[in-house]
Structures are given as C-alpha cells and as structure tokens.
Design a protein around this motif. Structure first.
Motif, short mmCIF file in Angstrom:
data_model
loop_
_atom_site.label_atom_id
_atom_site.label_comp_id
_atom_site.label_asym_id
_atom_site.label_seq_id
_atom_site.Cartn_x
_atom_site.Cartn_y
_atom_site.Cartn_z
N PRO A 139 31.91 47.75 35.66
CA PRO A 139 33.30 47.77 36.16
C PRO A 139 34.33 47.93 35.06
O PRO A 139 35.32 48.65 35.23
CB PRO A 139 33.43 46.40 36.85
CG PRO A 139 32.05 46.01 37.22
CD PRO A 139 31.19 46.55 36.12
N GLY A 140 34.10 47.28 33.91
CA GLY A 140 35.04 47.43 32.80
C GLY A 140 35.07 48.85 32.26
O GLY A 140 36.14 49.37 31.91
N ILE A 141 33.90 49.48 32.18
CA ILE A 141 33.83 50.87 31.71
C ILE A 141 34.59 51.79 32.67
O ILE A 141 35.36 52.67 32.24
CB ILE A 141 32.36 51.31 31.57
CG1 ILE A 141 31.69 50.51 30.46
CG2 ILE A 141 32.26 52.81 31.30
CD1 ILE A 141 30.19 50.73 30.38
N LEU A 142 34.39 51.59 33.96
CA LEU A 142 35.07 52.44 34.96
C LEU A 142 36.57 52.19 34.96
O LEU A 142 37.36 53.13 35.17
CB LEU A 142 34.48 52.20 36.34
CG LEU A 142 33.02 52.64 36.52
CD1 LEU A 142 32.50 52.27 37.90
CD2 LEU A 142 32.87 54.14 36.28
N TYR A 190 30.55 49.87 42.85
CA TYR A 190 30.89 50.61 41.63
C TYR A 190 31.00 52.10 41.92
O TYR A 190 31.82 52.80 41.30
CB TYR A 190 29.84 50.37 40.55
CG TYR A 190 29.66 48.93 40.15
CD1 TYR A 190 30.63 47.97 40.45
CD2 TYR A 190 28.52 48.50 39.47
CE1 TYR A 190 30.48 46.65 40.08
CE2 TYR A 190 28.35 47.17 39.10
CZ TYR A 190 29.34 46.25 39.41
OH TYR A 190 29.17 44.95 39.04
N GLU A 191 30.20 52.59 42.84
CA GLU A 191 30.24 54.01 43.16
C GLU A 191 31.59 54.39 43.76
O GLU A 191 32.13 55.47 43.48
CB GLU A 191 29.12 54.36 44.13
CG GLU A 191 28.92 55.84 44.35
CD GLU A 191 27.68 56.14 45.16
OE1 GLU A 191 27.83 56.58 46.31
OE2 GLU A 191 26.57 55.91 44.65
N ARG A 192 32.17 53.51 44.56
CA ARG A 192 33.49 53.79 45.13
C ARG A 192 34.54 53.87 44.04
O ARG A 192 35.45 54.71 44.10
CB ARG A 192 33.85 52.72 46.17
CG ARG A 192 33.11 52.87 47.48
CD ARG A 192 33.73 51.99 48.56
NE ARG A 192 33.54 50.57 48.28
CZ ARG A 192 32.50 49.86 48.67
NH1 ARG A 192 31.54 50.44 49.38
NH2 ARG A 192 32.40 48.57 48.39
N ALA A 193 34.43 53.00 43.03
CA ALA A 193 35.39 53.05 41.92
C ALA A 193 35.28 54.37 41.16
O ALA A 193 36.30 54.97 40.77
CB ALA A 193 35.16 51.87 40.98
N ARG A 194 34.06 54.83 40.94
CA ARG A 194 33.87 56.11 40.25
C ARG A 194 34.37 57.28 41.11
O ARG A 194 34.93 58.25 40.59
CB ARG A 194 32.40 56.29 39.87
CG ARG A 194 32.14 57.47 38.96
CD ARG A 194 30.73 57.42 38.40
NE ARG A 194 29.70 57.63 39.42
CZ ARG A 194 28.40 57.54 39.19
NH1 ARG A 194 27.96 57.23 37.98
NH2 ARG A 194 27.51 57.73 40.16
N THR A 195 34.15 57.18 42.41
CA THR A 195 34.60 58.22 43.32
C THR A 195 36.12 58.34 43.31
O THR A 195 36.67 59.45 43.42
CB THR A 195 34.10 57.95 44.74
OG1 THR A 195 32.67 57.92 44.73
CG2 THR A 195 34.57 59.01 45.71
N ASP A 196 36.83 57.22 43.17
CA ASP A 196 38.30 57.27 43.11
C ASP A 196 38.77 58.09 41.91
O ASP A 196 39.78 58.80 41.98
CB ASP A 196 38.86 55.85 43.02
CG ASP A 196 38.73 55.09 44.33
OD1 ASP A 196 38.56 55.75 45.37
OD2 ASP A 196 38.76 53.84 44.32
#
Length: 516
Positions: free
Chosen positions: A133-136, A169-175
């Motif tokens: 999460p911190g990396i994203l 986490y995938e939703r954060a990357r998708t954003d």
C-alpha cells in the motif's frame, strides 16, 4: 570539532570530497543489508532509468530527481550534463541527494519553471520495510503531481507494480491506471537490488494523456523481461519500444518492436493478475502471412511426401481462443499445476517406476534411466500423484523447459512440476503446443505464472495431436536410420585404418576382369 577533523582527514585520504562521500555511501550500504527492496540499485538498473529519463527529457525539460536515492539521482544528473535543469524536492529526505550533487559541483535549481515541461524520476519504496500500500500511495502521488505535459520514470518492486495483487491493493493500482498517464509498463529481471537479489523490479513510464483519444481506445505498452539481462542493447531496445509506444499510430507502425506489445488501458484496468501477461505472447502470423499458410503447407507436405503421408487440411479461416497466461488458465479451470515429489536419492535405482527429474528435461532421451521401487515410493509418499498421459512436465529454472509424457505413470521429482490439462474443459490447450511455448520462455521464481500459452479451436485439437504424433514417429524413425548410417560409416573407417579389412573398388575390379 572531532567530526570536522574526521571529515577533513577522510577527504584528504580519498583525494576529493566526492570520493570521500562515495566511500561513506559504500560503507553504509555494506553495513545496512536489511534495506530489502529499498537497497541500492545495481548499475544496470540505474542505467535503464537514466536511459529512460534522457529519452523523455529531450532537450527542453527540467528533471526532478528522486529525493531518497542519492546514487540514482547523481548518475542521472551526471548523464544529463549542464544543458538540463536539475530540481530537487524541498524536503528533509532530499538532503543526501543535495549533498551528493553539491560535492560533485552540480548546479541545482531551487524550483522548476512552471512554464517548463518536467520529467520526474522516482524510486519506490523510499524506506526499508515499506509495504505494497505504501508503494502504491507513493506511485499515486507521483501521478497526481504531474502537469499535462509532464512525464515520469518510476522503478520499484514488481510485486506491487506489475504482479497479481489481492483485490484491495488491485483497486488502488487500477485507480492509477485510470488516470490515463501510464504509457508503458515493463517487468524486469531479478538481481537488480543488492539487498534483495531474488526480487524482480518493474519500470513504469508516465506521460501526457492522449486527450484526443477516447479513454476506451487508449493503449499501454507492456513488456516482460523476466530472465533477460539488462545489457546495453536490451536497454536501448526496451526504451525504444516504450518511446515508440508513446507516439501516435504512425510511430508504432514504423517501429519494429522487440519486447513491447500493446493492450488497451481499459483492459488493464479490468484485468486481474499480472499487468504484463500478454507481453509474453508468442508472435502470431499476421493476416497477410495467414493467407499464405495453406499454400506453404502444401509445399512443405510435398517436400516430405517420401517420409510421411501428407496431413489433410482445408483452407477454412476461423477464430481461435486468444493466447493466455498460465495463471489465468488455471484460474479459469482449464488446467491445474501439480507439485513434484521430493524423492530421497537413496530410493533411486534402475528398476521400478520411471522418475523424471528437472535435468532430464534438457535431454528427454535420458528419461527412463532413473527409477524408484514402486512399493518403497508408495510407502514413503502415499499421497503423491503419478503422471497421466498428456501431462506436461516442466521446470522454471535455471532455464524454462518442458516435455510431454505420452504414457503416464511416472514420478516427477521436485523441482520439476506438472501442468495437467482438464480433459472435460481443455480450453483449446494442446500438450505439445504448451511444451513448445514453455521451452525457452523467461525463467526465474514465479515466472511460470506469466507464461503465455497458445490455443487452438476445439475441433482442431484431436487431428492436430494426431498429426504431431505421426510427424514425431516419422522423425524418430529417420533419426534411427541416420544413427545406423553413422555407425556403419564409423565401422568402415575403423576397419580401413586398422588394416582389419580391405576396401574393394568393384568398378576397377570389373574393368580389370574385362581386360584379361
């Protein structure tokens, strides 16, 4: 005063402030091996970031350096020269980078001209132990900080930037992907971080969204370089691919791509699993080549008519299932992975069940030499599974290799493993094609999940497998004939050179008889 005296002596011993600071940096890195993903990048990784920055900056952009990686920022600044403005964030984290650039006599601009296009260089994670999460979040902050004409180069762990993630986490990357700024994604090989040699990195290229292109039509260049060393030629070809992908349709059509393929950004947003799964697709025939295949098949069949009855074909264009990654095929229920068995070497012998090892895949002809007593094996491994006909035995390191077991009832010794195609729902998978796609694919831990396998139409599967089997049988017969001829030639030479036999020239003997 003691610290000032120490610094003065260190500079004198190293002959310059720059060399003294480099010495301290190396000592710090050697004593801090627990940095994990945030540890020092190796020279090849730094060179890749430098090449990407140079390509994006051109001659009209200011470059904002990473505040937490002094070695990376220093190398970028040195390669850019004095013609490009260098900017550092005004934060406490940037002090080490500022110090490094000052001792190298590199001018630093306090703030970028708002009218000047900027290229941001970023390394994630910036702190040891930083989680996904911190990396994203850091990646999202870079994306949000860019103006319309700005660009960015981001390098970080593939486990966060590319590989499959849990849904949250995938939703954060998708954003981040939904911003339209992500123009290129490349998964890199392992060994690029000194303190995390088994971890793969990934490179993201962010640029100006194509406002004239509808969001549903935007594309992203993706590449998978797992197992590919970052040589100067590799770096140049990858950057060339990614830069061409950022251009228009004419630029893409004029460029010969080596690593990158293109996917719709919308499909990346909707896709689960790896973002670069489609980058490992085997090259498929173009429309023009496909129209010529029936004629080429007829020519090839005529050439082997003496050795094999030609396969019946019909020029009937039809759709085939798309090539898909192993992870997706397993998730869709078309195949399953079966672990190999850790067989005790003391059990191995010359009788019993055939044992297939990872090294056997280099030379399938050697399969059958190593065996294990069936009762002893069953007693030690009661739940182990034997192979079935059509199983694909594979390994993922040190190189990728695979072999199709046509008979079954074999023991697969770890680290070799098995891909078993579901008989009830094969999804167009043919074992022989699966093995061909695996052999020579990128290797490394977890690389098998990203292997992309070609598929065929269901009605083609049975006749295709029969054709492959007939060709294999004919090839083995020809190889046996070649071996017998080679043995015959070797024996003739041995007989002639040892004096054991005499070669008779029948034509000369016949002429001599007629003369008499």
């Amino acid at each position: 005063m003691p610290w000032l005296t120490y610094a003065t002596r260190l500079v004198d011993a190293a002959y310059s402030p720059s060399a003294a600071l480099a010495l301290i940096t190396r000592r710090h890195a050697a004593s801090n091996r627990a940095s994990g993903s945030a540890g020092p990048l190796v020279a090849d990784a730094i060179a890749l970031v430098v090449d990407a920055t140079l390509a994006l900056a051109g001659g009209d952009a200011a470059v904002t350096l990473d505040a937490g990686d002094a070695a990376l920022s220093s190398t970028v600044a040195r390669r850019l020269g004095d013609s490009v403005s260098i900017v550092l964030p005004t934060s406490a984290e940037s002090r080490s980078v500022r110090r490094q650039l000052l001792v190298e006599a590199r001018w630093i601009d306090e703030a970028a001209d708002r009218a000047t296009r900027s290229v941001v260089v970023a390394r994630v994670p910036s702190d040891p132990g930083e989680d996904v999460p911190g990396i994203l979040r850091a990646l999202d902050e870079v994306s949000l900080s860019l103006r319309d004409s700005d660009a960015a180069v981001v390098i970080g762990p593939a486990r966060a930037l590319v590989d499959p993630l849990i849904p949250t986490y995938e939703r954060a990357r998708t954003d981040i992907l939904r911003s339209g700024r992500v123009r290129g994604i490349a998964r890199l090989t392992t060994g690029l971080v000194d303190s995390a040699v088994r971890e793969s990195l990934a490179l993201w290229i962010l640029g100006e969204p194509k406002v004239e292109v509808a969001p549903a039509q935007r594309i992203t260049a993706v590449a998978d370089l797992t197992g590919v060393q970052l040589t100067p030629a590799t770096r140049a070809d990858l950057i060339s691919d990614l830069m061409a992908g950022m251009g228009g349709g004419r630029d893409r059509r004029a460029h010969q791509f080596r690593f990158a393929t293109f996917v719709r950004t919308a499909s990346l947003q909707a896709r689960g699993g790896s973002l670069v799964a489609s980058a490992m697709r085997k090259p498929s025939a173009t429309t023009e080549e496909a129209t010529e295949l029936p004629a080429l098949l007829d020519i090839a069949a005529e050439a082997v008519r003496a050795d094999l009855a030609p396969i019946e074909i019909a020029p009937d264009p039809h759709d085939v299932p798309r090539a898909t990654s192993v992870a997706e095929l397993i998730s869709d229920g078309h195949m399953r992975k079966i672990q190999g068995t850790r067989v005790d070497p003391a059990l191995l012998g010359s009788e019993g069940l055939v044992v297939v090892t990872a090294s056997d895949l280099d030379e399938p002809a050697s399969i059958g030499r190593t065996r294990v007593d069936q009762l002893a094996f069953a007693g030690r491994h009661p739940s182990a599974q034997l192979t079935r006909p059509g199983d694909v035995i594979f390994r993922s390191g040190p190189t990728a290799a695979a072999w199709v077991d046509s008979d079954g009832s074999k023991v697969v010794a770890y680290p070799a493993r098995v891909l078993r195609i579901k008989t009830a729902d094969p999804g167009g998978l043919v074992p022989e094609i699966v093995a061909a796609d695996i052999t020579g694919a990128p290797a490394g831990p977890g690389a098998w999940k990203r292997w992309t396998l070609r598929r065929v139409a269901p009605r083609t599967m049975a006749p295709l497998r029969q054709a492959i089997a007939d060709i294999t049988t004919a090839r083995l017969d020809l190889e046996a004939r070649v071996a017998r001829l080679a043995d015959y030639a070797a024996l003739i030479v041995a007989g002639a050179t040892s004096g054991a036999v005499t070669m008779i020239d029948l034509d000369h003997a016949a002429d001599a008889a007629q003369t008499q």
